[in-house]
Design a protein around this motif. Structure first.
Motif, PDB file in Angstrom:
ATOM      1  N   PHE A 261       0.831  -1.207   0.000  1.00 20.26           N
ATOM      2  CA  PHE A 261       0.000   0.000   0.000  1.00 20.26           C
ATOM      3  C   PHE A 261       0.868   1.261   0.000  1.00 20.26           C
ATOM      4  CE2 PHE A 261      -2.974  -3.217   1.704  1.00 20.26           C
ATOM      5  CZ  PHE A 261      -3.952  -3.093   0.726  1.00 20.26           C
ATOM      6  N   LYS A 262       1.983   1.177   0.693  1.00 21.29           N
ATOM      7  CA  LYS A 262       2.915   2.304   0.706  1.00 21.29           C
ATOM      8  C   LYS A 262       3.443   2.573  -0.705  1.00 21.29           C
ATOM      9  CE  LYS A 262       6.076   5.162   2.292  1.00 21.29           C
ATOM     10  NZ  LYS A 262       5.623   6.538   2.378  1.00 21.29           N
TER      11      LYS A 262
ATOM     12  N   SER B 229       0.775   4.173  -2.851  1.00 21.28           N
ATOM     13  CA  SER B 229       0.456   5.561  -2.485  1.00 21.28           C
ATOM     14  C   SER B 229       1.606   6.507  -2.804  1.00 21.28           C
ATOM     15  CB  SER B 229       0.063   5.670  -1.003  1.00 21.28           C
ATOM     16  OG  SER B 229       1.192   5.543  -0.180  1.00 21.28           O
TER      17      SER B 229
ATOM     18  N   PRO C  41      -3.467  10.830  -8.304  1.00 24.18           N
ATOM     19  CA  PRO C  41      -4.245  10.518  -7.105  1.00 24.18           C
ATOM     20  C   PRO C  41      -5.470   9.638  -7.361  1.00 24.18           C
ATOM     21  CG  PRO C  41      -3.609  12.822  -7.092  1.00 24.18           C
ATOM     22  CD  PRO C  41      -3.158  12.263  -8.400  1.00 24.18           C
ATOM     23  N   ASN C  42      -6.224   9.937  -8.413  1.00 23.20           N
ATOM     24  CA  ASN C  42      -7.427   9.127  -8.664  1.00 23.20           C
ATOM     25  C   ASN C  42      -7.092   7.681  -8.992  1.00 23.20           C
ATOM     26  OD1 ASN C  42      -9.770  10.731  -8.289  1.00 23.20           O
ATOM     27  ND2 ASN C  42      -9.063  11.988 -10.006  1.00 23.20           N
TER      28      ASN C  42
ATOM     29  N   VAL D 251      -4.353   6.091  -7.879  1.00 24.74           N
ATOM     30  CA  VAL D 251      -3.905   5.472  -6.617  1.00 24.74           C
ATOM     31  C   VAL D 251      -5.109   4.924  -5.866  1.00 24.74           C
ATOM     32  CG1 VAL D 251      -2.811   5.859  -4.380  1.00 24.74           C
ATOM     33  CG2 VAL D 251      -1.967   7.075  -6.391  1.00 24.74           C
ATOM     34  N   ILE D 252      -6.143   5.745  -5.750  1.00 31.44           N
ATOM     35  CA  ILE D 252      -7.313   5.341  -4.977  1.00 31.44           C
ATOM     36  C   ILE D 252      -8.001   4.136  -5.583  1.00 31.44           C
ATOM     37  CG2 ILE D 252      -9.620   6.088  -4.278  1.00 31.44           C
ATOM     38  CD1 ILE D 252      -8.435   8.855  -3.998  1.00 31.44           C
TER      39      ILE D 252
ATOM     40  N   ILE E 279      -5.688   1.046  -4.970  1.00 31.80           N
ATOM     41  CA  ILE E 279      -5.695   0.612  -3.563  1.00 31.80           C
ATOM     42  C   ILE E 279      -7.051   0.014  -3.200  1.00 31.80           C
ATOM     43  CG2 ILE E 279      -5.670   1.472  -1.169  1.00 31.80           C
ATOM     44  CD1 ILE E 279      -3.284   3.216  -1.924  1.00 31.80           C
TER      45      ILE E 279
ATOM     46  N   ALA F  75      -7.205  -3.741  -1.829  1.00 31.36           N
ATOM     47  CA  ALA F  75      -7.656  -3.961  -0.440  1.00 31.36           C
ATOM     48  C   ALA F  75      -8.945  -4.778  -0.423  1.00 31.36           C
ATOM     49  CB  ALA F  75      -7.843  -2.624   0.272  1.00 31.36           C
TER      50      ALA F  75
ATOM     51  N   PHE G  87      -6.875   0.124   5.114  1.00 31.95           N
ATOM     52  CA  PHE G  87      -6.548   0.800   3.852  1.00 31.95           C
ATOM     53  C   PHE G  87      -7.788   0.890   2.950  1.00 31.95           C
ATOM     54  CE2 PHE G  87      -2.312  -0.669   5.266  1.00 31.95           C
ATOM     55  CZ  PHE G  87      -1.708   0.577   5.333  1.00 31.95           C
ATOM     56  N   LYS G  88      -8.594  -0.143   2.993  1.00 34.95           N
ATOM     57  CA  LYS G  88      -9.837  -0.143   2.213  1.00 34.95           C
ATOM     58  C   LYS G  88     -10.747   1.000   2.694  1.00 34.95           C
ATOM     59  CE  LYS G  88     -13.339  -1.758  -0.210  1.00 34.95           C
ATOM     60  NZ  LYS G  88     -13.400  -1.253  -1.569  1.00 34.95           N
TER      61      LYS G  88
ATOM     62  N   SER H 253      -9.407   4.354   1.539  1.00 36.00           N
ATOM     63  CA  SER H 253      -9.529   4.585   0.085  1.00 36.00           C
ATOM     64  C   SER H 253     -10.986   4.757  -0.336  1.00 36.00           C
ATOM     65  CB  SER H 253      -8.860   3.462  -0.717  1.00 36.00           C
ATOM     66  OG  SER H 253      -9.630   2.290  -0.684  1.00 36.00           O
TER      67      SER H 253
ATOM     68  N   GLU I  28     -11.510  13.400  -0.401  1.00 33.80           N
ATOM     69  CA  GLU I  28     -10.650  13.935  -1.470  1.00 33.80           C
ATOM     70  C   GLU I  28      -9.465  13.031  -1.785  1.00 33.80           C
ATOM     71  OE1 GLU I  28      -9.388  17.820   0.024  1.00 33.80           O
ATOM     72  OE2 GLU I  28     -11.113  17.530   1.338  1.00 33.80           O
ATOM     73  N   PRO I  29      -9.231  12.767  -3.078  1.00 32.07           N
ATOM     74  CA  PRO I  29      -8.134  11.880  -3.485  1.00 32.07           C
ATOM     75  C   PRO I  29      -6.772  12.265  -2.898  1.00 32.07           C
ATOM     76  CG  PRO I  29      -9.525  12.370  -5.360  1.00 32.07           C
ATOM     77  CD  PRO I  29     -10.047  13.194  -4.232  1.00 32.07           C
ATOM     78  N   ASN I  30      -6.448  13.560  -2.904  1.00 29.03           N
ATOM     79  CA  ASN I  30      -5.136  13.956  -2.374  1.00 29.03           C
ATOM     80  C   ASN I  30      -5.000  13.656  -0.886  1.00 29.03           C
ATOM     81  OD1 ASN I  30      -3.489  14.962  -4.484  1.00 29.03           O
ATOM     82  ND2 ASN I  30      -4.957  16.639  -4.711  1.00 29.03           N
TER      83      ASN I  30
ATOM     84  N   VAL J 281      -6.646  11.195   0.697  1.00 30.69           N
ATOM     85  CA  VAL J 281      -6.532   9.735   0.827  1.00 30.69           C
ATOM     86  C   VAL J 281      -5.066   9.327   0.722  1.00 30.69           C
ATOM     87  CG1 VAL J 281      -7.141   7.493  -0.168  1.00 30.69           C
ATOM     88  CG2 VAL J 281      -8.800   9.355  -0.224  1.00 30.69           C
ATOM     89  N   ILE J 282      -4.395   9.862  -0.294  1.00 30.93           N
ATOM     90  CA  ILE J 282      -3.013   9.466  -0.542  1.00 30.93           C
ATOM     91  C   ILE J 282      -2.106   9.865   0.610  1.00 30.93           C
ATOM     92  CG2 ILE J 282      -1.023   9.898  -2.042  1.00 30.93           C
ATOM     93  CD1 ILE J 282      -3.006  10.088  -4.308  1.00 30.93           C
TER      94      ILE J 282
ATOM     95  N   ILE K  54      -2.962   7.511   3.629  1.00 32.00           N
ATOM     96  CA  ILE K  54      -2.475   6.137   3.418  1.00 32.00           C
ATOM     97  C   ILE K  54      -0.948   6.124   3.479  1.00 32.00           C
ATOM     98  CG2 ILE K  54      -2.221   4.307   1.682  1.00 32.00           C
ATOM     99  CD1 ILE K  54      -5.184   4.648   1.034  1.00 32.00           C
ATOM    100  N   GLY K  55      -0.320   7.121   2.890  1.00 32.91           N
ATOM    101  CA  GLY K  55       1.140   7.213   2.930  1.00 32.91           C
ATOM    102  C   GLY K  55       1.656   7.284   4.372  1.00 32.91           C
TER     103      GLY K  55
END
Lengths: 299, 299
Positions: free
Chosen positions: A129-130, A133, A139-140, A142-143, A146, A150, B129-130, B133, B138-140, B142-143, B146-147
């Motif tokens: 997951f790291k 990410s 970004p979209n 990545v989501i 993931i 997951a 993580f699920k 995500s 917002e996608p940014n 989430v990243i 998660i990071g």
């Protein structure tokens, strides 16, 4: 004979496997802060000679929809291989399937110890997951990646399959129940691999749906072939202990419906998988060949 | 006496704990496809009466920077609690710390079995993580979340701490080495909790840096307090087996530098944690109280 058939599949996968190995090495090498003894155990299992089918699927599906493999797909392929390897490490633990031998070498808990194996598995799962990410560009994307991973690897997917598989030991489930276990335990990760590759390649909804269906079909076919090979192949050919499932009282396709019928179903699934690819031209030939190689293994 | 001091901390955390429990229930209830026996084991450990410090930190840090708790912070709090619970389940396994008692009840592998406990832990980690995500808007964001979580909980963070902790058993590491273990094993997750909350609240760089520093300080202080309580409190007071660390030959602050010096360091860390909050007004009072309550536990 099985050995020859396995090497058909090996030849088909070789280039992709090298690409995945190279990305896995890059990702691990960049991580200078990982505890050294943990890194050793993670690498030991990650770089054991696996077939890399799931990660190859990611790369092929990206190629099928976009004519080339992009860096996002390489990251996704590496991530799914980390998750698959973690699942093998935990599955082999004494409290689970208790296996000493995997991918032609001692299992992680045999080569190191149980605690290290548990933590190496945990480390690979988290690191997947790291990596997604950190290294996937948009970004979209990545989501979506993931979310897919997951879901497929989680408690409604692979982990559900593993616990149902353990709970079904020494029972005789219906073939429908066993199919459900195999779908959760194995096919959803194949489906996820196809989806991740397709998403990285920018697939439209129809392409994504077809490739997901393809993944599910060959994933189930692969698990049934695995059941068949557990009975018919030697440990050396498999790179893991043969005859293990029947000894552990595991429900398998051959045990429930016989060898002949099991082979028929595996073959039918391979054909159905090929049929899902009607949308695509010769760019999907490797996926067609993979489906056929899968069935050939069991003959 | 420790019990009274623990309840000071309990009172401070109670409202936040209820909010986190409620979000955890919502997230788990929505997941109708999780294997029922797995869900039972996951819920058993997740809803055991924990203090919810890490998840409360997420909520407080969000509140400190934005004057209110938003839904993203609630999801992040639930996710960090899932990851923390998974780490406890795996840490208690026979191959790891081999503990029978946690949060005042039998450990997961005692209440169920080892295989179920391994899979319940795997399930919680993946589900965290699920949830991030799927449910964070917002996608940014989430990243970033998660990071942070994958880094803190991963092989360069908590897992590195756990393996170093096991490797240090029956050795006498330097106090610097032990500090490094405690930072990886515990403090990085506190730091991550503060960061996740701050990020959800829309913190600027300076606010984020201060709150991360606060988290690291109280995380290390918390682990040293844990070492102290392992010696000085009863199992009933702790909700887990007391005297366990010294019996297992684990390196602890009291074992290495004595009880008095350990208490001084915990106190110093609490003061340093409070000092990192100079940027904030009374909105950060709960964080100041938490740092003080932490030290009071050891007196």
């Amino acid at each position: 004979m099985t050995e020859t058939k396995n090497s058909d599949m090996g030849a088909l996968l070789r280039d992709k496997a090298q690409l995945v190995d190279s990305m896995l090495k890059t990702l691990l090498t960049e991580q200078t802060k990982i505890d050294p003894s943990l890194k050793q155990a993670m690498s030991y299992s990650l770089f054991a000679p696996g077939k890399r089918i799931r990660s190859a699927l990611v790369l092929w599906c990206c190629e099928v929809v976009s004519s080339s493999i992009n860096r996002n797909a390489e990251i996704a392929a590496a991530a799914i291989e980390m998750v698959h390897t973690y699942s093998l490490i935990h599955d082999d633990l004494p409290a689970m399937d208790d296996d000493d031998f995997r991918r032609g070498q001692p299992t992680c808990h045999k080569a190191f110890d149980e605690a290290t194996a548990i933590l190496a598995g945990d480390g690979l799962l988290t690191f997947a997951f790291k990596a997604l990410s950190t290294h996937v560009a948009e970004p979209n994307l990545v989501i979506r990646l993931i979310g897919q991973l997951a879901e497929a690897a989680g408690p409604a997917g692979m982990i559900a399959g593993q616990i149902a598989d353990l709970n079904a030991e020494r029972t005789t489930p219906s073939i429908e129940t066993l199919e459900g276990i195999h779908i959760n335990k194995t096919a959803k990760m194949f489906q996820c691999a196809s989806a991740m590759g397709a998403i990285c390649g920018g697939a439209n909804d129809r392409q994504l749906m077809c490739l997901r269906e393809y993944g599910l079909k060959i994933g189930l076919g692969y698990q049934i072939a695995d059941d068949i090979l557990d009975v018919s192949a030697s440990s050396e050919q498999l790179g893991k202990t043969a005859g293990k499932d029947s000894k552990a009282g595991k429900a398998t396709y051959p045990a429930l419906i016989g060898m002949g019928k099991s082979k028929q179903i595996a073959e039918k699934l391979a054909h159905e998988a090929v049929a899902t690819l009607g949308l695509f031209g010769e760019e999907a030939d490797p996926l067609r060949q993979l489906a056929i190689a899968l069935v050939k293994r069991t003959k």
